[in-house]
Design an enzyme around this catalytic site. Structure first.
Site, PDB file in Angstrom:
ATOM      1  N   ASN A   1      -1.852   2.235   5.723  1.00 30.71           N
ATOM      2  CA  ASN A   1      -0.968   1.116   5.366  1.00 30.71           C
ATOM      3  C   ASN A   1      -0.752   0.281   6.622  1.00 30.71           C
ATOM      4  O   ASN A   1      -0.646   0.844   7.716  1.00 30.71           O
ATOM      5  CB  ASN A   1       0.412   1.617   4.925  1.00 30.71           C
ATOM      6  CG  ASN A   1       0.377   2.299   3.575  1.00 30.71           C
ATOM      7  OD1 ASN A   1      -0.680   2.402   2.944  1.00 30.71           O
ATOM      8  ND2 ASN A   1       1.536   2.774   3.146  1.00 30.71           N
ATOM      9  N   GLY A   2      -0.622  -1.017   6.466  1.00 29.82           N
ATOM     10  CA  GLY A   2      -0.347  -1.861   7.628  1.00 29.82           C
ATOM     11  C   GLY A   2      -1.550  -2.716   7.978  1.00 29.82           C
ATOM     12  O   GLY A   2      -2.448  -2.929   7.152  1.00 29.82           O
TER      13      GLY A   2
ATOM     14  N   LYS B   1      14.649 -15.435  -8.365  1.00 31.08           N
ATOM     15  CA  LYS B   1      14.365 -14.523  -9.472  1.00 31.08           C
ATOM     16  C   LYS B   1      13.447 -15.193 -10.491  1.00 31.08           C
ATOM     17  O   LYS B   1      12.481 -14.608 -10.944  1.00 31.08           O
ATOM     18  CB  LYS B   1      15.645 -14.055 -10.181  1.00 31.08           C
ATOM     19  CG  LYS B   1      16.503 -13.053  -9.439  1.00 31.08           C
ATOM     20  CD  LYS B   1      15.925 -11.662  -9.354  1.00 31.08           C
ATOM     21  CE  LYS B   1      15.142 -11.468  -8.102  1.00 31.08           C
ATOM     22  NZ  LYS B   1      15.828 -11.113  -6.886  1.00 31.08           N
TER      23      LYS B   1
ATOM     24  N   GLU C   1       9.761 -15.884  -8.967  1.00 32.79           N
ATOM     25  CA  GLU C   1       8.919 -14.720  -8.646  1.00 32.79           C
ATOM     26  C   GLU C   1       8.503 -13.946  -9.892  1.00 32.79           C
ATOM     27  O   GLU C   1       7.466 -13.289  -9.900  1.00 32.79           O
ATOM     28  CB  GLU C   1       9.605 -13.790  -7.651  1.00 32.79           C
ATOM     29  CG  GLU C   1      10.786 -13.041  -8.188  1.00 32.79           C
ATOM     30  CD  GLU C   1      11.390 -12.066  -7.191  1.00 32.79           C
ATOM     31  OE1 GLU C   1      10.652 -11.481  -6.399  1.00 32.79           O
ATOM     32  OE2 GLU C   1      12.622 -11.898  -7.217  1.00 32.79           O
TER      33      GLU C   1
ATOM     34  N   CYS D   1       0.817  -1.209   0.000  1.00 34.66           N
ATOM     35  CA  CYS D   1       0.000   0.000   0.000  1.00 34.66           C
ATOM     36  C   CYS D   1       0.854   1.264   0.000  1.00 34.66           C
ATOM     37  O   CYS D   1       1.969   1.272   0.517  1.00 34.66           O
ATOM     38  CB  CYS D   1      -0.881   0.024   1.236  1.00 34.66           C
ATOM     39  SG  CYS D   1      -1.917  -1.412   1.378  1.00 34.66           S
TER      40      CYS D   1
ATOM     41  N   LYS E   1       6.732  -4.354  -3.635  1.00 36.08           N
ATOM     42  CA  LYS E   1       8.139  -3.984  -3.522  1.00 36.08           C
ATOM     43  C   LYS E   1       8.597  -3.936  -2.082  1.00 36.08           C
ATOM     44  O   LYS E   1       9.663  -4.402  -1.727  1.00 36.08           O
ATOM     45  CB  LYS E   1       8.365  -2.633  -4.211  1.00 36.08           C
ATOM     46  CG  LYS E   1       9.814  -2.164  -4.179  1.00 36.08           C
ATOM     47  CD  LYS E   1      10.703  -3.104  -4.983  1.00 36.08           C
ATOM     48  CE  LYS E   1      12.183  -2.753  -4.908  1.00 36.08           C
ATOM     49  NZ  LYS E   1      12.998  -3.897  -5.320  1.00 36.08           N
TER      50      LYS E   1
ATOM     51  N   ARG F   1       5.529  -0.266  -6.167  1.00 38.54           N
ATOM     52  CA  ARG F   1       5.451  -1.085  -4.959  1.00 38.54           C
ATOM     53  C   ARG F   1       4.450  -2.239  -5.106  1.00 38.54           C
ATOM     54  O   ARG F   1       4.456  -3.158  -4.295  1.00 38.54           O
ATOM     55  CB  ARG F   1       5.025  -0.207  -3.777  1.00 38.54           C
ATOM     56  CG  ARG F   1       6.075   0.821  -3.406  1.00 38.54           C
ATOM     57  CD  ARG F   1       5.478   1.862  -2.504  1.00 38.54           C
ATOM     58  NE  ARG F   1       4.958   1.289  -1.286  1.00 38.54           N
ATOM     59  CZ  ARG F   1       5.554   1.365  -0.110  1.00 38.54           C
ATOM     60  NH1 ARG F   1       6.689   2.002  -0.004  1.00 38.54           N
ATOM     61  NH2 ARG F   1       5.019   0.833   0.952  1.00 38.54           N
TER      62      ARG F   1
ATOM     63  N   HIS G   1      20.934 -36.652  -1.967  1.00 40.83           N
ATOM     64  CA  HIS G   1      20.108 -36.841  -0.760  1.00 40.83           C
ATOM     65  C   HIS G   1      18.628 -36.581  -1.037  1.00 40.83           C
ATOM     66  O   HIS G   1      17.851 -36.407  -0.102  1.00 40.83           O
ATOM     67  CB  HIS G   1      20.621 -35.931   0.354  1.00 40.83           C
ATOM     68  CG  HIS G   1      22.053 -36.196   0.691  1.00 40.83           C
ATOM     69  ND1 HIS G   1      22.442 -37.327   1.383  1.00 40.83           N
ATOM     70  CD2 HIS G   1      23.195 -35.526   0.391  1.00 40.83           C
ATOM     71  CE1 HIS G   1      23.765 -37.321   1.513  1.00 40.83           C
ATOM     72  NE2 HIS G   1      24.242 -36.241   0.927  1.00 40.83           N
TER      73      HIS G   1
ATOM     74  N   TRP H   1      -2.876  -2.693  -1.531  1.00 41.93           N
ATOM     75  CA  TRP H   1      -2.455  -4.071  -1.813  1.00 41.93           C
ATOM     76  C   TRP H   1      -3.224  -4.923  -0.805  1.00 41.93           C
ATOM     77  O   TRP H   1      -2.983  -4.841   0.400  1.00 41.93           O
ATOM     78  CB  TRP H   1      -0.953  -4.189  -1.617  1.00 41.93           C
ATOM     79  CG  TRP H   1      -0.368  -5.501  -2.034  1.00 41.93           C
ATOM     80  CD1 TRP H   1       0.002  -5.861  -3.289  1.00 41.93           C
ATOM     81  CD2 TRP H   1      -0.063  -6.616  -1.197  1.00 41.93           C
ATOM     82  NE1 TRP H   1       0.519  -7.131  -3.280  1.00 41.93           N
ATOM     83  CE2 TRP H   1       0.492  -7.621  -2.005  1.00 41.93           C
ATOM     84  CE3 TRP H   1      -0.206  -6.873   0.176  1.00 41.93           C
ATOM     85  CZ2 TRP H   1       0.899  -8.853  -1.512  1.00 41.93           C
ATOM     86  CZ3 TRP H   1       0.198  -8.102   0.667  1.00 41.93           C
ATOM     87  CH2 TRP H   1       0.746  -9.075  -0.188  1.00 41.93           C
TER      88      TRP H   1
ATOM     89  N   GLU I   1      19.431 -17.354  -4.944  1.00 44.28           N
ATOM     90  CA  GLU I   1      18.952 -16.084  -5.464  1.00 44.28           C
ATOM     91  C   GLU I   1      18.490 -16.227  -6.921  1.00 44.28           C
ATOM     92  O   GLU I   1      17.480 -15.660  -7.331  1.00 44.28           O
ATOM     93  CB  GLU I   1      20.054 -15.024  -5.319  1.00 44.28           C
ATOM     94  CG  GLU I   1      19.752 -13.678  -5.949  1.00 44.28           C
ATOM     95  CD  GLU I   1      18.486 -13.001  -5.457  1.00 44.28           C
ATOM     96  OE1 GLU I   1      17.862 -13.490  -4.489  1.00 44.28           O
ATOM     97  OE2 GLU I   1      18.085 -12.001  -6.063  1.00 44.28           O
TER      98      GLU I   1
HETATM   99  C1  F6R Z   1      12.938 -10.483  -4.309  1.00 46.31           C
HETATM  100  C2  F6R Z   1      12.761  -9.362  -3.409  1.00 46.31           C
HETATM  101  C3  F6R Z   1      12.385  -9.648  -2.006  1.00 46.31           C
HETATM  102  C4  F6R Z   1      13.078  -8.672  -1.051  1.00 46.31           C
HETATM  103  C5  F6R Z   1      12.546  -8.883   0.373  1.00 46.31           C
HETATM  104  C6  F6R Z   1      13.274  -8.031   1.372  1.00 46.31           C
HETATM  105  O1  F6R Z   1      13.347 -10.078  -5.579  1.00 46.31           O
HETATM  106  O2  F6R Z   1      12.889  -8.231  -3.797  1.00 46.31           O
HETATM  107  O3  F6R Z   1      12.635 -10.956  -1.668  1.00 46.31           O
HETATM  108  O4  F6R Z   1      14.450  -8.888  -1.109  1.00 46.31           O
HETATM  109  O5  F6R Z   1      11.184  -8.578   0.397  1.00 46.31           O
HETATM  110  O6  F6R Z   1      13.132  -6.687   1.105  1.00 46.31           O
HETATM  111  P1  F6R Z   1      14.093  -5.605   1.714  1.00 46.31           P
HETATM  112  O7  F6R Z   1      15.448  -5.856   1.172  1.00 46.31           O
HETATM  113  O8  F6R Z   1      13.531  -4.297   1.239  1.00 46.31           O
HETATM  114  O9  F6R Z   1      14.036  -5.756   3.199  1.00 46.31           O
END
Ligand code: F6R
Length: 609
Positions: free
Chosen positions: A101-102, A486, A489, A2, A604, A27, A505, A75, A482
């Site tokens: 928000n929250g 990517k 997601e 949000c 985001k 976001r 295993h 959101w 990682e």
């Molecule tokens: C994945 C991604 C998320 C953030 C996670 C932590 O591409 O962006 O997994 O890394 O939500 O966010 P921050 O770094 O803002 O605490």
């Protein structure tokens, strides 16, 4: 997640609020809305979908004379995305409007209490209790701000709130607890926002609200109170550092492509002024104030989420190997509920791009009374985590707009390598080589990114598979984690990563001709071991894409496709391998015609638990 934007000033309020909401689109959200107030006339326009789809209704019916407005991008947490659940929400009599928000954790109790008192609810949201609760207290209180404060005191959970009142077209009332809220200071105007990005095209002077603070924001002044201490507080506005231009798309089609391309300069920015080859100096100004305390640290616990967590895993390997200090990396969401022993000689290190991730904030809060040193590796300057830690090192990656984190990972790993060097106090044999290599990495990464076309061709070839495995050993293992994140997601392809040594295993059972593997096999001590794993995969007809070091011949003999990275130290190979996997995920997603910058269901900045 949000987003909140508000404006009070001399100009029409609609434009800055809509522009602010657009700036927050990155976001992730599902609906948007705005309320304007002028001479006691109130107007709310809100609906499901993008901010753009609000514009025709605003053009037609919007009150362009209004000098006060609050807006929101939602959101969904409580209740489906819908016009009714979109913010702003109002009290039953339609005089008080709130964006939030929250999560209000006790909203059901409050809702039941208010219903008994005759209040009517139209949405499924937790937010709707807020305007009604303010209304409830307003019946007995003489002024709106007093009622607002009483209502805020009743709320449990996490919130950033902006409220406006039909009978007071000169004020925006704001409050925060564990969710960011910033007040922008403009020319004869003030702005409020949940993220400075929303207002930085209008002003770079900002005041961050702290937890438990409430404020009345007027055209020419801001009054802040601390609800817990019951006192008025005031503080100077601070200057935002980020350059607006870096948050623009420019020639790129997607922010993700731009942000991957910014990798070399990201590593450079994270090293600028910190690494000096002459004299082999690592200078981290942000840690100098706690230098004496750091000498007594014998254990570091890293807390983070998602990509930042994987950067933390690379950091664990780096700090242990270079500085010789034991490190544990914990998911912030787990850490906050664990009951582990914690001594004063342990430091907690939070890693976060946004600096606003609810779980990471909660992890820091958990140790508030332990008397331990709290450090941060944060990108967003002035964010909650940056402010609540005792000391830290900024990533200086600039704004990251694409939901999937890319350049922030590179900045985090660079900073963690610098912290490892700093903590080693020059005693490690790796000190000089790592320092030197860090300075050469931007140019090496450029040669990796020049292979974008080749990576795109691979993405086209492999985009139809339903599953993917990522494997690696040593520093390549967190890199593989990682890479898998990517791909899943963004492209919604099922992808998971394993330490290559784990294949026998369990995961090997998955392998057949329909289950490709992304194998990270750079030159280093563990090359042969990972090659054996790839052999076992090939023996079961699994297709293999490999990342190998330029000049290596053995990988190409086994793998179906290979992308080469320049020779580098094992410790820094993640900075060259991860961008390959970022580009692969990017192109798979583009060719599947999915929304690269805003993947479904994701936001985001994850500001709720
Ligand atoms: C994945 C991604 C998320 C953030 C996670 C932590 O591409 O962006 O997994 O890394 O939500 O966010 P921050 O770094 O803002 O605490």
């Amino acid at each position: 997640m949000c987003g909140i934007v508000g404006y009070i000033g001399n100009s029409s309020a609609i434009t800055p609020v809509i522009e602010g909401l657009e700036a927050l689109e990155y976001r992730g959200y599902d609906s948007a809305g705005i309320t304007t107030i002028s001479d006691k006339k109130t107007l709310t326009i809100k609906q499901i979908g993008r901010v753009d789809s609000l514009k025709p209704a605003i053009d037609q019916d919007g009150d362009k004379t209004a000098k006060l407005a609050i807006g929101h991008t939602r959101w969904a947490t409580h209740g489906v995305p819908s016009n009714t659940n979109a913010h702003p929400h109002q009290n039953t009599s339609g005089t008080i409007f709130v964006v939030h928000n929250g999560i209000i954790e006790n909203y059901q109790t409050l809702r039941a209490m208010l219903k008994k008192d005759g209040y009517k609810f139209v949405s499924e949201t937790d937010t709707e209790v807020i305007p009604n609760l303010i209304d409830y207290f307003l019946k007995a209180e003489k002024d709106f701000f007093s009622a607002f404060k009483l209502a805020i005191k009743e709320l449990e959970g996490a919130y950033a709130i902006a409220a406006v009142y039909a009978n007071d077209p000169d004020s925006i009332f704001v409050a925060r607890l564990s969710s960011p809220l910033v007040i922008g200071v403009g020319e004869s105007a003030h702005y409020v926002a949940s993220d400075a990005t929303a207002i930085m095209q209008h002003t770079k002077k900002v005041v961050y609200l702290n937890d438990y603070e409430v404020a009345v924001v007027k055209k020419a002044k801001v009054h802040i109170e601390d609800l817990r201490a019951n006192i008025n507080t005031s503080r100077e506005a601070q200057e935002l550092e980020h350059d607006l231009e870096t948050a623009e798309l420019g020639q790129y089609e997607h922010f993700m492509a731009k942000e991957i391309d910014e990798g070399p300069q990201t590593i450079q920015s994270a090293s600028r002024g910190r690494l000096r080859l002459d004299g082999n100096i690592v200078k981290l100004g942000g840690l100098e104030s706690v230098e004496a305390q750091l000498k007594y640290i014998d254990r570091i616990v890293i807390v983070a989420c998602g990509t930042s967590y994987y950067a933390g895993l690379v950091g664990e390997y780096l700090i242990e190997e270079i500085a010789g200090i034991p490190v544990e990396v914990e998911l912030a969401s787990e850490f906050k509920y664990r009951h582990e022993p914690f001594s004063r000689s342990t430091a907690l290190l939070a890693i976060s791009q946004s600096g606003e991730t609810a779980d990471t904030i909660a992890a820091l809060k958990k140790v508030e009374d332990y008397g331990v040193l709290r450090l941060g590796v944060v990108n967003a300057v002035g964010s909650t985590i940056a402010r609540m830690t005792d000391a830290g090192v900024y990533c200086h990656a600039g704004p990251e707009r694409s939901v999937a984190s890319t350049k922030a990972f590179l900045a985090q790993v660079t900073v963690l390598a610098e912290i490892a060097l700093y903590l080693s106090q020059g005693r490690s044999l790796l000190y000089k080589p790592v320092l030197k290599e860090l300075l050469q990495l931007p140019d090496k990464l450029k040669t990796v990114l020049e292979q974008a076309e080749k990576i795109e061709a691979l993405a086209k070839k492999y985009r139809h598979y339903r599953d993917f495995l990522y494997i690696g050993r040593g520093y390549a293992y967190p890199s593989a984690l990682e890479g898998a994140l990517k791909l899943k997601e963004l492209s919604y392809i099922h992808a998971e990563a394993f330490a290559a040594g784990e294949m026998k295993h369990g995961p090997l059972a998955l392998i057949d001709e329909h289950f490709p593997t992304f194998a990270l096999i750079p030159d280093g001590d563990l090359l042969e071991k990972t090659l054996s794993n790839v052999q076992e995969i090939k023996a079961r007809s699994g297709p293999v894409i490999a990342i190998a070091t330029k000049g290596n011949k053995s990988v190409a003999r086994l793998a179906d496709d290979v992308i080469y990275i320049p020779p580098s130290l094992e410790q820094l190979q993640p900075l060259l391998m991860v961008p390959v996997m970022q580009l692969f995920a990017y192109y798979v997603t583009v060719h599947k015609q999915l929304d690269v910058d805003k993947p479904r269901n994701l936001a985001k900045s994850v500001t709720v638990e």
